[in-house]
Design an enzyme around this catalytic site. Sequence first.
Site, PDB file in Angstrom:
ATOM      1  N   CYS B  12      -4.535 -13.502 -47.207  1.00  0.00           N
ATOM      2  CA  CYS B  12      -3.911 -14.462 -46.304  1.00  0.00           C
ATOM      3  C   CYS B  12      -5.001 -15.092 -45.440  1.00  0.00           C
ATOM      4  O   CYS B  12      -6.157 -14.669 -45.436  1.00  0.00           O
ATOM      5  CB  CYS B  12      -2.879 -13.755 -45.417  1.00  0.00           C
ATOM      6  SG  CYS B  12      -3.618 -12.550 -44.311  1.00  0.00           S
ATOM      7  N   GLU B 122      -1.131  -2.735 -36.008  1.00  0.00           N
ATOM      8  CA  GLU B 122      -0.779  -4.017 -35.370  1.00  0.00           C
ATOM      9  C   GLU B 122       0.171  -3.790 -34.198  1.00  0.00           C
ATOM     10  O   GLU B 122      -0.009  -4.349 -33.116  1.00  0.00           O
ATOM     11  CB  GLU B 122      -0.126  -4.959 -36.401  1.00  0.00           C
ATOM     12  CG  GLU B 122       0.368  -6.259 -35.772  1.00  0.00           C
ATOM     13  CD  GLU B 122       1.201  -7.104 -36.743  1.00  0.00           C
ATOM     14  OE1 GLU B 122       0.894  -7.139 -37.946  1.00  0.00           O
ATOM     15  OE2 GLU B 122       2.184  -7.717 -36.279  1.00  0.00           O
TER      16      GLU B 122
END
Lengths: 286, 286
Positions: B12, B122
């Site tokens: 990504c 995260e």
Amino acid sequence: MKIKLASSYGFCYGVKRAIKIAEEHPGSATYGPLIHNKDEIDRLKSSFDIGLVESFGEAEQVDSIVIRTHGIPKNELKMLKAEGKEIINATCPYVTTPQQIVERMSREGYSIVVFGDRNHPEIKGVVSYAEDPRDAFVVLEESELESLPLKSKVAVVAQTTRKPADFLEIVNALVLRAKEVRVFNTICNATFENQDAAAELAKEADMMIVIGGKHSSNTKQLHSICKNYCEESYLIENENELDPAWFEGKELCGISAGASTPDWVVQNVIARIREIEEVTRALRSE
Amino acid sequence: MKIKLASSYGFCYGVKRAIKIAEEHPGSATYGPLIHNKDEIDRLKSSFDIGLVESFGEAEQVDSIVIRTHGIPKNELKMLKAEGKEIINATCPYVTTPQQIVERMSREGYSIVVFGDRNHPEIKGVVSYAEDPRDAFVVLEESELESLPLKSKVAVVAQTTRKPADFLEIVNALVLRAKEVRVFNTICNATFENQDAAAELAKEADMMIVIGGKHSSNTKQLHSICKNYCEESYLIENENELDPAWFEGKELCGISAGASTPDWVVQNVIARIREIEEVTRALRSE
């Protein structure tokens, strides 16, 4: 026979409050009917000299104006104030909230989505609080969102009487589209409280009496909910429609009333049921 | 035979960016692996002398630290800075956004709901940005919301890799409960872009090659999507697994790659397919 009122029925908090405010200001006039019930409007006129004006032009002709629960558009309020009218503000606090939210969010640069009916007085008032009318959009269906020129930051409010599930559909479509969606759940649960209370009572009662306008959608819905739990549920507008045969052999008669039914109508119904009982007892003992 | 790459595949945006940033800082060390691909970690080590530290204690031993896409907890960043380390911040911008939102909303007095996995790096980073840890809650299921001591104003963000439909379930439950819900859709659509592009290509291709780890869940899902539209879809880890028989009589070979597959692995696969074609042609003309 026991008579039991639903734990919540009839006028909501905002309407009760508005009527009380009007009664405290005899000689004033309401801008639009305070309630969808002619008997109650007549009572306010005869007992408190509360008039009724139906348009802004008419409102400008009177000195003291009662703003009803729905509120009015911001510019009309401003003009009436500028003309030196006495403003008796009975806007429902649950309607004042979305008005203030729209004003604040519009100032903070959000696009505003108002979920409701653009022709309803409440929504005409709420949407008028946007600083720039080009920032605010009224929608009833998710599909209407597609073509709207929304910014990346959107605030959304709902007409107080909408169904939460329908509101969530609008919210979901916005969340998938905008970066930030500020959701203000301004739906008032008064309608649902009456419905839930009627359902609970209908479960235990032998019979239910629902009092309200035969053309009132909220009264018809109450009646339909009651019938679902109690076969013998009757919808009447006032005590004159009561049939003594209904009460034969009953132990618990439950009562609910639509959102536009004044409490004095409910009390009249209860009084008449007691009369019917006494007459029946007297006939029996003869 | 034509070879066509999916319009979106492999790394990504955030991972590509992080690798570029790391390559620009030879001699530094990444705090946690930059990508779940050993070959790529080895390449960064051999070509750019990029080391790898796995714990905060180890991070304190090196001078230049690359923060990977997931980000790190606020206090760790603060401590590393205080210790005079060179911080090379490759946190994905799509992760920085929810970190900043949590910090700002917490300052403004909102309860914070983070939709994600509390054990994921995260999320450990994102939730650490709440000014007061008692204001922030990590949930994966709607049912977890019930017992939370939320205030009337709630802000909600999502782990970047979550499914939008699951996020909406959390949002809906919050809207029905809180007065104001500030929804920040922080989901990144990179995963879905690779999936959608693979599906489109699989529809027109005679065969599909999906390149990625055989144990990688996102690669397996890509393979499963391709198989749905194109029976002859193969999952390989590298060019050595290609079978010349697959290409016989084919006109269009589609290629996609999992989110942890470096582009040089994809290029090696394409080169090998071209070699296979040449060998096949040569054998045929003999």
